[in-house]
Scaffold this motif. Structure first.
Motif, PDB file in Angstrom:
ATOM      1  N   ARG A   8     -35.154  34.513 -32.734  1.00 27.48           N
ATOM      2  CA  ARG A   8     -36.466  34.254 -32.136  1.00 27.48           C
ATOM      3  C   ARG A   8     -36.766  35.372 -31.155  1.00 27.48           C
ATOM      4  O   ARG A   8     -35.924  35.699 -30.295  1.00 27.48           O
ATOM      5  CB  ARG A   8     -36.464  32.904 -31.417  1.00 27.48           C
ATOM      6  CG  ARG A   8     -37.856  32.431 -31.002  1.00 27.48           C
ATOM      7  CD  ARG A   8     -37.911  30.906 -30.944  1.00 27.48           C
ATOM      8  NE  ARG A   8     -37.069  30.379 -29.890  1.00 27.48           N
ATOM      9  CZ  ARG A   8     -37.508  30.072 -28.655  1.00 27.48           C
ATOM     10  NH1 ARG A   8     -38.779  30.259 -28.359  1.00 27.48           N
ATOM     11  NH2 ARG A   8     -36.696  29.576 -27.766  1.00 27.48           N
ATOM     12  N   ILE A  19     -42.803  39.316 -38.763  1.00 28.72           N
ATOM     13  CA  ILE A  19     -42.708  38.185 -39.699  1.00 28.72           C
ATOM     14  C   ILE A  19     -42.616  38.692 -41.136  1.00 28.72           C
ATOM     15  O   ILE A  19     -41.831  38.191 -41.948  1.00 28.72           O
ATOM     16  CB  ILE A  19     -43.910  37.230 -39.516  1.00 28.72           C
ATOM     17  CG1 ILE A  19     -43.798  36.509 -38.164  1.00 28.72           C
ATOM     18  CG2 ILE A  19     -43.992  36.213 -40.650  1.00 28.72           C
ATOM     19  CD1 ILE A  19     -45.048  35.754 -37.757  1.00 28.72           C
ATOM     20  N   GLN A  47     -38.614  33.482 -35.824  1.00 28.63           N
ATOM     21  CA  GLN A  47     -39.809  32.975 -35.149  1.00 28.63           C
ATOM     22  C   GLN A  47     -40.288  34.018 -34.149  1.00 28.63           C
ATOM     23  O   GLN A  47     -39.464  34.723 -33.535  1.00 28.63           O
ATOM     24  CB  GLN A  47     -39.506  31.679 -34.376  1.00 28.63           C
ATOM     25  CG  GLN A  47     -39.267  30.460 -35.232  1.00 28.63           C
ATOM     26  CD  GLN A  47     -38.897  29.272 -34.339  1.00 28.63           C
ATOM     27  OE1 GLN A  47     -37.793  29.230 -33.789  1.00 28.63           O
ATOM     28  NE2 GLN A  47     -39.813  28.335 -34.181  1.00 28.63           N
ATOM     29  N   ASN A  86     -42.677  34.265 -30.719  1.00 28.69           N
ATOM     30  CA  ASN A  86     -43.367  33.502 -29.676  1.00 28.69           C
ATOM     31  C   ASN A  86     -44.194  34.465 -28.819  1.00 28.69           C
ATOM     32  O   ASN A  86     -43.638  35.184 -27.995  1.00 28.69           O
ATOM     33  CB  ASN A  86     -42.330  32.760 -28.813  1.00 28.69           C
ATOM     34  CG  ASN A  86     -42.963  32.083 -27.604  1.00 28.69           C
ATOM     35  OD1 ASN A  86     -44.086  31.589 -27.677  1.00 28.69           O
ATOM     36  ND2 ASN A  86     -42.249  32.066 -26.484  1.00 28.69           N
TER      37      ASN A  86
END
Length: 446
Positions: A198, A217, A228, A230
């Motif tokens: 992440r 991504i 992921q 964020n």
């Protein structure tokens, strides 16, 4: 003053430039400027490059002394000659001098707030995101600095995260996806397989974060890595650590590239909310300036990262007087401009963009601004090490392998003038013998 220079083939212009004789010049009191008619040179425009470089340094130092003492008539005379000799399209010293000349003139204007505001009243300063990203990309392409920083940061993260199943990386300036594309690929090559990764990216522009999210991504899906992203749209000064969404069970890494020095500008406001003068603010003892920067580092320490990697300018541009800052920054930016002189044609529009929109703006901020407006408060590695140590972190020496990889990267980049030296387990990136940037790794003390 005429100085003879002998330049070996293949050496850079700064290595044998007028900057070498800095130490022989009188810097403590203003020098009387000759008028063009009484100049020791037949004609200022006919000066040889070496003579012109020396005279430009002489003029800049003299002008700065007059500006500092409030002698505006003498400062104006110096600016007049500087404008005649400097040029944003000339050789290294002419280009550097052009931006320092502009900065000194800007500082004089700022001493007349009404005049300064009137001259800038109709100028709209809109932030062009694509232009900012473009200039940052040009800096990435033209210099190996960020490439080395990203390589050393990624190696430190990979070594700290060996065997970890869940890894969370916080990027405090999420503007360049190249760093994390390389990390994703490196994690994919781990013998034990990639972790669940992440990445939290902090940036004040949503558009920049959207572009980074798309690239990362896409790469993670191509390699089939659990990933992921964020995004946190915020300036660092306004960042709430809750937005970073650190979870129990994650191994945390923090990356800060050329960001922490901005907090030092926030630290020049005293408890009553009044901005300190430049002299007072920058002369605060390290132990007494436990303010914004210390609070931020303490907040990061509270997240218990396994590794934090910090890249900063390795320069002392936070002096209490404009003269101190001019001397130090003239050295640094002459070296940076010289890096470009050895590789990029003088007529290159991209080179001019980097010099004007990146270095020129930094020079202007260092020389013309004071108080909380002066954000480019670059400091040496030694000071950062003390500050980070006081916040509860211990130094993690960069590995022999990572330093070897960084040196190979420089060799492959084709610049003979760059050096990486090891300093107390940290890396200092130099041009010739001039330190420019430092990379250091840290972990929470037990």
């Amino acid at each position: 003053m005429v100085v003879m220079f002998q330049e070996d083939n293949g050496t850079s212009s700064v290595a044998s430039s007028p900057l070498q004789v800095f130490s022989t010049m009188s810097l403590t009191r203003p020098t009387l400027l000759p008028s063009p008619s009484s100049s020791p040179f037949h004609s200022l425009k006919d000066l040889k490059p070496e003579e012109r470089g020396l005279y430009l340094i002489h003029l800049l130092l003299t002008c700065a002394n007059h500006v500092a003492s409030g002698s505006l008539q003498n400062a104006n005379a110096a600016l007049e000659q500087l404008s005649l000799l400097s040029s944003p399209g000339g050789d290294t010293m002419q280009r550097v001098a052009a931006y320092f000349t502009e900065a000194l003139a800007n500082r004089i204007l700022k001493s007349w707030p009404g005049l300064y505001k009137a001259l800038n009243a109709t100028q709209t300063r809109t932030s062009n995101v694509s232009e900012e990203v473009h200039v940052r990309r040009l800096f990435f392409d033209m210099f190996p600095i960020l490439k080395v920083s990203y390589l050393l940061t990624n190696r430190a993260i990979l070594e700290a995260m060996e065997g970890e199943k869940m890894v969370h990386v916080i990027d405090l300036d999420a503007s360049e996806p190249a760093q994390w594309l390389a990390l994703i690929q490196a994690f994919n090559s781990r013998p034990e397989g990639p972790p669940h990764l992440r990445i939290t990216g902090v940036h004040h522009q949503k558009e920049v974060l959207d572009q980074m999210a798309h690239r990362l991504i896409e790469e993670a899906e191509k390699l089939d890595i659990p990933f992921q992203f964020n995004p946190v749209v915020s300036s660092l000064e306004c960042l709430n650590v809750e937005q970073l969404r650190v979870k129990t069970g994650e191994a945390l890494a923090v990356s800060s590239v050329l960001q922490l020095h901005n907090f030092l500008a926030s630290d020049v406001t005293n408890n009553n909310g009044h901005s300190l003068s430049g002299d007072s603010a920058s002369s605060l003892p390290l132990s007494n300036s436990r303010k914004i920067i210390d609070s931020f580092l303490n907040a990061i320490w509270g997240l218990s990262p396994k590794i934090m990697v910090v890249t900063e300018q390795d320069s002392d541009h936070n002096g209490s007087t404009v003269m101190e800052r001019l001397l130090e920054s003239l050295y640094t930016y002459a070296a940076l401009f010289d890096c470009l002189e050895t590789k990029v044609p003088r007529t290159s529009q991209d080179r001019m963009k980097v010099e004007k929109m990146l270095f020129g703006e930094e020079i202007k901020n260092i020389i013309a601004c004071e108080g909380s407006e002066r954000r480019e408060r670059h400091e040496k590695l030694e000071k950062w090490s003390q500050r980070i140590d006081l916040a509860g972190f211990g130094n993690v020496p960069l590995s022999y392998y990572s330093m070897l990889q960084a040196r190979r990267l420089l060799q492959g980049y084709g610049f003979d003038g760059y050096r990486i030296k090891e300093e107390s387990g940290c890396a200092v990136i130099c041009w010739q013998d001039r330190p420019l940037y430092s990379v250091s790794a840290w972990r929470c003390k037990k």
